[in-house]
Design a protein around this motif. Structure first.
Motif, mmCIF file in Angstrom:
data_model
loop_
_atom_site.group_PDB
_atom_site.id
_atom_site.type_symbol
_atom_site.label_atom_id
_atom_site.label_comp_id
_atom_site.label_asym_id
_atom_site.label_seq_id
_atom_site.Cartn_x
_atom_site.Cartn_y
_atom_site.Cartn_z
ATOM 1 N N GLU A 88 -4.622 -0.779 6.974
ATOM 2 C CA GLU A 88 -3.366 -0.046 6.904
ATOM 3 C C GLU A 88 -3.265 1.028 7.996
ATOM 4 O O GLU A 88 -2.415 1.913 7.918
ATOM 5 C CB GLU A 88 -3.214 0.604 5.524
ATOM 6 C CG GLU A 88 -3.017 -0.392 4.398
ATOM 7 C CD GLU A 88 -1.703 -1.150 4.513
ATOM 8 O OE1 GLU A 88 -0.769 -0.618 5.160
ATOM 9 O OE2 GLU A 88 -1.612 -2.266 3.992
ATOM 10 N N GLU A 89 -4.143 0.944 8.990
ATOM 11 C CA GLU A 89 -4.128 1.966 10.044
ATOM 12 C C GLU A 89 -2.794 2.005 10.781
ATOM 13 O O GLU A 89 -2.279 3.087 11.102
ATOM 14 C CB GLU A 89 -5.272 1.717 11.031
ATOM 15 C CG GLU A 89 -6.664 1.903 10.448
ATOM 16 C CD GLU A 89 -7.167 0.675 9.710
ATOM 17 O OE1 GLU A 89 -8.296 0.735 9.186
ATOM 18 O OE2 GLU A 89 -6.435 -0.339 9.666
ATOM 19 N N TRP B 30 0.774 3.539 2.199
ATOM 20 C CA TRP B 30 1.256 3.813 3.559
ATOM 21 C C TRP B 30 2.507 2.990 3.852
ATOM 22 O O TRP B 30 3.468 3.495 4.433
ATOM 23 C CB TRP B 30 0.159 3.495 4.561
ATOM 24 C CG TRP B 30 -1.123 4.181 4.214
ATOM 25 C CD1 TRP B 30 -2.261 3.615 3.713
ATOM 26 C CD2 TRP B 30 -1.380 5.586 4.264
ATOM 27 N NE1 TRP B 30 -3.216 4.569 3.471
ATOM 28 C CE2 TRP B 30 -2.704 5.781 3.796
ATOM 29 C CE3 TRP B 30 -0.636 6.688 4.659
ATOM 30 C CZ2 TRP B 30 -3.288 7.041 3.721
ATOM 31 C CZ3 TRP B 30 -1.216 7.936 4.585
ATOM 32 C CH2 TRP B 30 -2.517 8.109 4.119
ATOM 33 N N SER B 31 2.493 1.715 3.451
ATOM 34 C CA SER B 31 3.678 0.882 3.643
ATOM 35 C C SER B 31 4.851 1.415 2.839
ATOM 36 O O SER B 31 6.002 1.390 3.290
ATOM 37 C CB SER B 31 3.368 -0.565 3.244
ATOM 38 O OG SER B 31 2.324 -1.095 4.028
ATOM 39 N N ALA C 291 0.164 1.171 9.656
ATOM 40 C CA ALA C 291 1.179 1.768 8.785
ATOM 41 C C ALA C 291 1.025 3.284 8.753
ATOM 42 O O ALA C 291 2.016 4.018 8.740
ATOM 43 C CB ALA C 291 1.074 1.190 7.379
ATOM 44 N N PRO D 261 -6.494 6.257 5.976
ATOM 45 C CA PRO D 261 -5.794 5.120 5.368
ATOM 46 C C PRO D 261 -6.796 4.033 4.990
ATOM 47 O O PRO D 261 -7.881 3.954 5.567
ATOM 48 C CB PRO D 261 -4.872 4.638 6.500
ATOM 49 C CG PRO D 261 -5.576 5.049 7.756
ATOM 50 C CD PRO D 261 -6.274 6.337 7.430
ATOM 51 N N SER E 157 0.835 -1.204 0.000
ATOM 52 C CA SER E 157 0.000 0.000 0.000
ATOM 53 C C SER E 157 0.865 1.248 0.000
ATOM 54 O O SER E 157 2.071 1.208 0.258
ATOM 55 C CB SER E 157 -0.904 0.024 1.236
ATOM 56 O OG SER E 157 -0.176 0.433 2.364
#
Length: 230
Positions: A73-74, A4-5, A76, A69, A2
């Protein structure tokens, strides 16, 4: 992986004040995987949370509410936010780049400012330091002082006796100018329009509050001008 990652992996570069800001995509609106835009927004949000001298959990949660997010993915997002929070110097460069890239789409820039106002108010008080920071970001986005005055007024309420600010007008405007500004502002900030744009519920609620403020300001000015005409 993602966005975020990806930001977490590139955090050493993305949030380094000495590094060049990531490149933006060419689309008018940021793409879901536009790491440069997302990193810049997280950076601005992290600095917003720390402007008053401390970054509180309430402000981090507020950032997650408006710059949402994707599901799963919270964690991250939280990690990326905390990384950015450690190196908040130099994020004016991100604001400048966002402003240059998206100046032709002020609705996107105003959405970001609305989100930053939401973060500023998360701890129950908006300090002068936070207002000064928001004004600086708005300037980098290309907004005039009058436009920032309006955005501030629609988020925090107008200063005493200043409903004109909400409509982006100066006191002394004619009724025709007031009516035109009201119709334009009401159309641009209508909650249904925000829903059609696919905005998260928090932005739809912000739009409702802004619409209420716009309508109240119009009513106040109309009453004031009608009394003056008598």
């Amino acid at each position: 992986m993602s966005v975020w990652s990806s930001i977490v992996e590139m955090a050493a570069r993305a949030f380094d004040p000495e590094a060049d800001p990531p490149e933006f995509a060419e689309e008018c609106a940021p793409r879901p995987n536009d790491v440069g835009f997302t990193a810049a927004v997280i950076g601005l949000a992290a600095k917003m949370a720390k402007v008053d001298g401390k970054a509180e959990e309430a402000e981090m949660f507020a950032a997650a509410e408006v710059f949402r997010p994707p599901p799963g993915e919270e964690a991250a997002f939280r990690r990326a936010f905390h990384i950015a929070n450690q190196t908040v110097l130099g994020f004016d460069s991100y604001a400048k780049q966002i402003g240059r890239k998206y100046r032709a789409r002020p609705c996107l820039l105003e959405d970001v400012l609305d989100g930053l106002f939401h973060i500023a108010a998360a701890d129950g008080i908006v300090t002068q330091a936070e207002i000064d920071y928001l004004a600086e970001v708005a300037s980098h986005f290309g907004f005039s002082e009058m436009e920032f005055r309006r955005i501030k007024a629609t988020n925090l309420g107008p200063e005493a006796g200043d409903p004109y600010a909400i409509l982006g007008l100066l006191p002394g405007a004619t009724m025709d100018e007031v009516r035109h500004a009201w119709r334009r502002m009401a159309a641009e900030n209508h909650p249904d329009r925000m829903t059609q744009r696919g905005a998260p519920p928090e932005f739809v609620q912000i739009a409702r509050e802004k619409t209420a403020a716009i309508n109240a300001a119009y009513a106040m000015i109309r009453e004031e001008l009608s009394e003056t005409a008598e």
